[in-house]
Design a protein around this motif. Structure first.
Motif, PDB file in Angstrom:
ATOM      1  N   GLY A 327      -5.494  51.701  59.726  1.00 50.08           N
ATOM      2  CA  GLY A 327      -6.032  52.540  58.649  1.00 50.08           C
ATOM      3  C   GLY A 327      -6.170  51.805  57.348  1.00 50.08           C
ATOM      4  N   THR A 328      -5.615  50.579  57.293  1.00 47.53           N
ATOM      5  CA  THR A 328      -5.754  49.785  56.074  1.00 47.53           C
ATOM      6  C   THR A 328      -6.743  48.658  56.329  1.00 47.53           C
ATOM      7  N   THR A 329      -7.249  48.163  55.265  1.00 50.49           N
ATOM      8  CA  THR A 329      -8.178  47.020  55.338  1.00 50.49           C
ATOM      9  C   THR A 329      -7.442  45.749  54.923  1.00 50.49           C
ATOM     10  N   LEU A 330      -7.756  44.635  55.606  1.00 47.48           N
ATOM     11  CA  LEU A 330      -7.096  43.349  55.293  1.00 47.48           C
ATOM     12  C   LEU A 330      -8.157  42.308  54.938  1.00 47.48           C
ATOM     13  N   VAL A 331      -7.938  41.668  53.818  1.00 38.88           N
ATOM     14  CA  VAL A 331      -8.778  40.517  53.453  1.00 38.88           C
ATOM     15  C   VAL A 331      -8.093  39.257  53.998  1.00 38.88           C
ATOM     16  N   LEU A 332      -8.745  38.607  54.935  1.00 36.53           N
ATOM     17  CA  LEU A 332      -8.111  37.430  55.573  1.00 36.53           C
ATOM     18  C   LEU A 332      -7.961  36.246  54.635  1.00 36.53           C
ATOM     19  N   GLY A 333      -8.839  36.163  53.620  1.00 34.97           N
ATOM     20  CA  GLY A 333      -8.785  35.046  52.660  1.00 34.97           C
ATOM     21  C   GLY A 333      -9.307  33.752  53.277  1.00 34.97           C
ATOM     22  N   THR A 334      -9.051  32.601  52.599  1.00 34.34           N
ATOM     23  CA  THR A 334      -9.520  31.286  53.082  1.00 34.34           C
ATOM     24  C   THR A 334      -8.398  30.259  53.132  1.00 34.34           C
ATOM     25  N   SER A 335      -7.178  30.695  52.812  1.00 35.97           N
ATOM     26  CA  SER A 335      -6.090  29.716  52.712  1.00 35.97           C
ATOM     27  C   SER A 335      -4.980  29.952  53.729  1.00 35.97           C
ATOM     28  N   ALA A 336      -5.165  30.962  54.595  1.00 35.63           N
ATOM     29  CA  ALA A 336      -4.106  31.277  55.556  1.00 35.63           C
ATOM     30  C   ALA A 336      -4.310  30.402  56.799  1.00 35.63           C
ATOM     31  N   PHE A 337      -3.956  29.108  56.653  1.00 38.32           N
ATOM     32  CA  PHE A 337      -4.084  28.186  57.788  1.00 38.32           C
ATOM     33  C   PHE A 337      -3.103  27.033  57.587  1.00 38.32           C
ATOM     34  N   THR A 338      -2.874  26.322  58.648  1.00 40.71           N
ATOM     35  CA  THR A 338      -2.062  25.097  58.581  1.00 40.71           C
ATOM     36  C   THR A 338      -2.889  23.960  59.195  1.00 40.71           C
ATOM     37  N   THR A 339      -2.520  22.710  58.811  1.00 45.93           N
ATOM     38  CA  THR A 339      -3.243  21.535  59.335  1.00 45.93           C
ATOM     39  C   THR A 339      -2.266  20.572  59.984  1.00 45.93           C
ATOM     40  N   SER A 340      -2.811  19.818  60.924  1.00 47.58           N
ATOM     41  CA  SER A 340      -2.034  18.745  61.566  1.00 47.58           C
ATOM     42  C   SER A 340      -2.973  17.556  61.817  1.00 47.58           C
ATOM     43  N   GLY A 341      -2.627  16.418  61.194  1.00 46.06           N
ATOM     44  CA  GLY A 341      -3.433  15.215  61.429  1.00 46.06           C
ATOM     45  C   GLY A 341      -4.119  14.673  60.200  1.00 46.06           C
ATOM     46  N   LEU A 342      -3.968  15.325  59.056  1.00 49.08           N
ATOM     47  CA  LEU A 342      -4.585  14.791  57.847  1.00 49.08           C
ATOM     48  C   LEU A 342      -3.992  13.415  57.513  1.00 49.08           C
ATOM     49  N   GLN A 343      -4.864  12.497  57.053  1.00 49.05           N
ATOM     50  CA  GLN A 343      -4.457  11.129  56.731  1.00 49.05           C
ATOM     51  C   GLN A 343      -4.497  10.908  55.221  1.00 49.05           C
ATOM     52  N   ASN A 344      -3.769   9.887  54.825  1.00 48.43           N
ATOM     53  CA  ASN A 344      -3.806   9.411  53.432  1.00 48.43           C
ATOM     54  C   ASN A 344      -3.494  10.518  52.426  1.00 48.43           C
ATOM     55  N   SER A 345      -2.590  11.459  52.847  1.00 48.57           N
ATOM     56  CA  SER A 345      -2.131  12.562  51.981  1.00 48.57           C
ATOM     57  C   SER A 345      -3.270  13.481  51.531  1.00 48.57           C
ATOM     58  N   GLU A 346      -4.327  13.534  52.350  1.00 45.82           N
ATOM     59  CA  GLU A 346      -5.462  14.358  51.991  1.00 45.82           C
ATOM     60  C   GLU A 346      -5.162  15.847  52.244  1.00 45.82           C
ATOM     61  N   THR A 347      -6.006  16.696  51.663  1.00 43.29           N
ATOM     62  CA  THR A 347      -5.830  18.154  51.795  1.00 43.29           C
ATOM     63  C   THR A 347      -7.148  18.797  52.192  1.00 43.29           C
ATOM     64  N   VAL A 348      -7.034  19.990  52.838  1.00 44.55           N
ATOM     65  CA  VAL A 348      -8.190  20.836  53.111  1.00 44.55           C
ATOM     66  C   VAL A 348      -8.151  21.985  52.110  1.00 44.55           C
TER      67      VAL A 348
END
Length: 403
Positions: A327-348
């Motif tokens: 009965g409620t609405t949810l905004v999933l957003g764009t930041s609810a994730f995790t990463t594995s394998g990024l190099q050189n301290s990079e970010t998504v």
């Protein structure tokens, strides 16, 4: 005679001696009737020696014997001989162009002319010497060349001549190369060597007729073509690579030789070997081949590039689990994730998140139960998507029953 037979100039022959005017002694002319009887005065020919003068020529040249090339001994009263016939011995005669080197006789005869009278002399003719000297002949080795690593046979005909006479030819000459090993050997280093001719023989010439000078020629050993090619290498984005000095192949090495090492340099800024080098192809350039058993001076070296491939790193982007009440609405957003394998301290920076279901699980009408959150289109942050092979892993959206 006139002049009288007693004179120095009286010609050879008989003359009459007439006596007269007997006187003196113990007789008296008055007691005698005197008869005078003549006697004979003989003027004998004088001895005259005519000697042919020595003459000379060079093999291959013709000589005309001068009719005045003679000396005399025994001429009287200042008399002279005008000319003498001179004949050379030999077959062909020593005066001919083809007469071989050596001594020949010049025979004089038939003295005539001048002021002498041949009848007044007993003539002796003495031979002289005609010397045919050797002709100068130069034999020059012809320039030859080969490539390092190959063997060369000099042969016996690679020469030129200067000075041959009478259309003669030289059949062959011994040709020898300098060096240790000789410049003709496969292992002879690149550079100049000397070809020395000797022992000319054969053909139509006779060695005895020539004074032979042997002139050297040049043998050039050219560098062999050698290609040094950098081997292909690869790494993954984020890793560092040491190219080393042995990742290369060769083509054109001679005599079983080897190259010990090569300097390898990667293109790019930063170079393709760096951890931060972007995914993609880079060039590996070889240079400065050295070591092993080869000598660089013996080769014309071509360096061929190889390829360094930086492969994308594996990156997993996983949607984070989320929940809401029916009965409620949810905004999933764009930041609810995790990463594995990024190099050189990079970010998504952000990920597009999409809920499954119809209606989608994040809407108010979505029934209670589990739904899938699918991530996609990772972007932003400090990473570059081109440097990664991205795998998207779904998360779970749970719609809980409303109270």
């Amino acid at each position: 005679g006139s002049p009288a037979g007693t004179a120095a100039t009286a010609a050879a022959g008989p003359y009459t001696i007439t006596p007269s005017s007997a006187t003196g002694g113990t007789f008296s002319t008055a007691n005698y009737t005197i008869t005078y009887a003549t006697g004979t005065l003989t003027v004998s020919p004088a001895a005259l020696a005519i000697t042919a003068s020595a003459q000379s020529k060079t093999y291959g040249a013709s000589l005309v014997l001068d009719t005045s090339a003679f000396t005399t001994s025994g001429l009287q009263n200042g008399e002279t001989v005008g000319s003498v016939t001179l004949t050379a011995s030999g077959s062909p005669a020593g005066t001919a162009a083809t007469a071989a080197v050596g001594p020949y006789n010049i025979t004089p005869s038939a003295a005539t002319g001048g002021t002498f009278n041949a009848a007044n002399y007993t003539i002796t003719y003495a031979a002289g010497t005609l010397t045919v000297n050797q002709a100068a002949l130069t034999i020059t080795a012809t320039a030859q060349s080969k490539t390092y690593g190959t063997t060369l046979v000099l042969g016996t005909s690679a020469f030129t001549t200067s000075g041959l006479q009478n259309g003669e030819t030289v059949g062959s000459a011994t040709l020898t190369a300098s060096g240790s090993p000789a410049g003709t050997a496969a292992t002879a280093a690149a550079g100049p060597y000397t070809i020395t001719p000797s022992a000319a023989t054969g053909g139509t010439f006779s060695v005895a007729n020539y004074t032979i000078t042997y002139a050297t020629g040049a043998l050039t050993v050219n560098p062999a073509a050698l290609t040094v090619t950098a081997s292909a290498q690869s790494k993954t984005y984020g890793a560092t690579l040491v190219l080393g000095t042995s990742a290369f192949t060769t083509s054109g090495l001679q005599n079983g030789e080897t190259v010990g090492s090569v300097t390898l340099a990667a293109s790019g800024s930063p170079t393709g070997t760096a951890a931060t080098a972007a995914a993609g192809p880079y060039t590996i350039t070889p240079s400065a081949a050295t070591g092993g058993t080869f000598t660089p001076a013996n080769y014309a070296i071509t360096y061929a590039t190889g390829t360094l491939t930086v492969n994308p790193a594996g990156l997993t982007v996983t949607a984070t689990a989320q929940s809401k009440a029916y009965g409620t609405t949810l905004v999933l957003g764009t930041s609810a994730f995790t990463t594995s394998g990024l190099q050189n301290s990079e970010t998504v920076g952000a990920v597009t998140l999409t809920a499954s279901g119809s209606p989608a699980g994040n809407t108010a009408a979505a029934a209670a139960g589990p739904y899938t959150i699918t991530p996609s289109a990772a972007t932003g942050g400090t990473f570059s998507p081109a440097n990664y092979a991205i795998t998207y892993a779904a998360g779970t959206l749970t719609v809980n029953p409303a109270a």
